[in-house]
Scaffold this active site. Structure first.
Site, short mmCIF file in Angstrom:
data_model
loop_
_atom_site.label_atom_id
_atom_site.label_comp_id
_atom_site.label_asym_id
_atom_site.label_seq_id
_atom_site.Cartn_x
_atom_site.Cartn_y
_atom_site.Cartn_z
N GLY A 140 13.39 40.63 8.47
CA GLY A 140 13.66 39.39 9.21
C GLY A 140 13.47 38.16 8.34
O GLY A 140 13.11 38.26 7.16
N ASN B 39 13.04 28.56 8.97
CA ASN B 39 12.24 29.50 8.18
C ASN B 39 11.20 28.76 7.35
O ASN B 39 10.04 29.17 7.25
CB ASN B 39 13.14 30.31 7.24
CG ASN B 39 14.15 31.17 7.97
OD1 ASN B 39 13.99 31.47 9.14
ND2 ASN B 39 15.19 31.59 7.27
N GLU C 165 21.68 22.80 4.65
CA GLU C 165 22.43 23.39 5.77
C GLU C 165 22.66 22.36 6.88
O GLU C 165 23.11 22.71 7.96
CB GLU C 165 21.71 24.62 6.33
CG GLU C 165 22.04 25.89 5.57
CD GLU C 165 21.44 27.14 6.16
OE1 GLU C 165 21.86 28.22 5.73
OE2 GLU C 165 20.55 27.06 7.03
N ASN D 242 19.04 28.73 13.03
CA ASN D 242 20.10 29.68 13.35
C ASN D 242 19.54 30.86 14.13
O ASN D 242 18.38 31.25 13.92
CB ASN D 242 20.74 30.28 12.09
CG ASN D 242 21.54 29.26 11.29
OD1 ASN D 242 22.09 28.32 11.86
ND2 ASN D 242 21.62 29.46 9.99
N GLY E 140 10.55 35.90 -11.20
CA GLY E 140 9.50 34.89 -10.98
C GLY E 140 10.06 33.50 -10.81
O GLY E 140 11.10 33.31 -10.18
N GLY F 142 17.69 30.38 9.89
CA GLY F 142 18.07 29.03 9.49
C GLY F 142 17.08 28.61 8.42
O GLY F 142 15.87 28.77 8.59
N LYS F 143 17.62 28.07 7.32
CA LYS F 143 16.72 27.76 6.21
C LYS F 143 15.65 26.75 6.63
O LYS F 143 14.49 26.87 6.24
CB LYS F 143 17.53 27.23 5.02
CG LYS F 143 18.47 28.30 4.46
CD LYS F 143 19.17 27.87 3.21
CE LYS F 143 20.33 28.84 2.88
NZ LYS F 143 19.95 30.24 2.82
N ASP G 81 13.01 30.60 1.38
CA ASP G 81 12.47 29.71 2.41
C ASP G 81 10.95 29.82 2.47
O ASP G 81 10.25 28.82 2.64
CB ASP G 81 13.09 30.05 3.77
CG ASP G 81 14.59 29.91 3.76
OD1 ASP G 81 15.11 29.08 2.99
OD2 ASP G 81 15.26 30.65 4.51
O1 RIB Z 1 17.68 31.70 3.88
C1 RIB Z 1 17.92 32.64 4.89
C2 RIB Z 1 18.60 32.00 6.05
O2 RIB Z 1 19.88 31.57 5.63
C3 RIB Z 1 18.86 32.90 7.23
O3 RIB Z 1 17.80 32.91 8.15
C4 RIB Z 1 20.17 32.37 7.79
O4 RIB Z 1 20.06 31.84 9.07
C5 RIB Z 1 20.64 31.34 6.78
O5 RIB Z 1 20.39 30.05 7.17
#
Ligand code: RIB
Length: 316
Positions: free
Chosen positions: A303, A42, A137, A11, A231, A38-39, A266
């Site tokens: 970010g 990331n 996703e 994303n 945790g 985007g998961k 992520d």
């Molecule tokens: O987990 C975070 C992510 O969730 C973001 O970067 C967003 O794009 C969504 O996919």
């Protein structure tokens, strides 16, 4: 040869930092920024930056977002295997409050076109990995194809069942050797698949034996419940302890100065896959501790993908 293959979403994140998350009907001011997310992406960046040769399988539009994904992957030495889509590259609108908490709205775009046929065309890639990692996703049938192909080849599978409202089946969950819900996703899966009603806010405080029993209802394999500031909880099948000495245990959170929690889950997943791929003989707890530390550090910068700590030098 990649040791980690991540299949999932990319994303372009549009982020507003504000004092508090907006209430319904409110108009508030925030500081805007944009960056990659985007998961799937990331997690792939986290796996790559934490030391594993990594390939990212995704779907991208023919637009600036798609070009951004290609450029960033090349800069990090992350191999990219994109399916071309007529849809625009995925987007996310993210609000982050002054405590680092977020609310996210996704525009799936091209991510919704990641097809089982494209996954099948990459069977050899998936089958040659040490660890395959996926999230929710992307279309459920494509995620199922990813994990199914990896399983058939004897490759370790990790499923991050995020986001919480994504459709999933118990058959899909069974394809994961390791499943990594956060407390919200855990509560949602319990309600949806085994009819157990547990409030997400109550999960972290549950007694270890009870939490372990709930994990066992959800999966016959390893379940890692990430609990944010509390945790991580690990639950194994008694016959598959993955080098650990106990079937269930907690790992405490790392003390950090939280700036932004976007992508922290992520970071955990990418680093976990990376560690599992690089040291498969090490006890599972070693991998969890590494991922826990890596994820904590990721919250100290703003970010998503760009906040992933770099443990290896950039390629360019
Ligand atoms: O987990 C975070 C992510 O969730 C973001 O970067 C967003 O794009 C969504 O996919």
């Amino acid at each position: 040869m990649s040791s980690v293959v991540v299949a999932g979403s990319f994303n372009v994140d549009h982020v507003w930092r504000c004092d508090a998350l907006p209430a319904p009907g409110a108009t508030i001011a925030g500081r805007y920024s944009t960056g990659p997310g985007g998961k799937g992406f990331n997690q792939a960046v986290a796996a790559c930056r934490s030391g594993a040769a990594t390939t990212f399988v995704c779907a991208l539009g023919d637009d600036a977002g798609g070009a951004l994904a290609r450029q960033l992957a090349a800069a990090d030495g992350l191999a990219l295997v994109p399916e071309s889509s007529d849809e625009p590259t995925g987007t996310a609108g993210i609000y982050v409050d002054n405590r680092g908490r977020n609310s996210i709205v996704i525009g799936a775009g091209a991510n919704a076109s990641l097809s089982p046929a494209f996954i099948e065309a990459n069977r050899a890639l998936l089958g040659s990995a040490k660890v395959v990692l996926a999230q929710l996703e992307s279309p459920a049938e494509s995620v199922e194809a990813v994990l199914g192909i990896a399983r058939e080849a004897g490759v370790m599978t990790v499923l991050n069942p995020a986001p919480a409202n994504a459709p999933s089946s118990i058959g899909l969950l069974k394809l994961a050797d390791v499943m990594t819900p956060n407390e919200t996703e855990f509560a949602a899966l319990l309600g949806r698949h085994v009819g157990e009603r547990v409030e997400a806010d109550d999960v972290a405080a549950l007694d270890g034996a009870r939490l372990h029993a709930l994990c066992r209802l959800l999966s016959g394999n390893t379940v890692v419940v990430t609990l944010g500031a509390v945790g991580v909880f690990v639950s194994h099948d008694e016959d598959t302890l993955r080098g650990d000495t106990q079937p269930y245990y907690r790992v405490a959170a790392e003390p950090v100065q939280v700036v932004d929690t976007t992508g922290a889950g992520d970071a955990f997943n990418g680093a976990l896959a990376s560690s599992l791929a690089q040291a498969p003989q090490a006890p599972f707890a070693t991998h969890v501790r590494f991922a826990n530390q890596y994820a904590a550090r990721s919250t100290e910068s703003e970010g998503a993908a760009l906040a992933m700590p770099r443990l290896t030098p950039a390629q360019a």
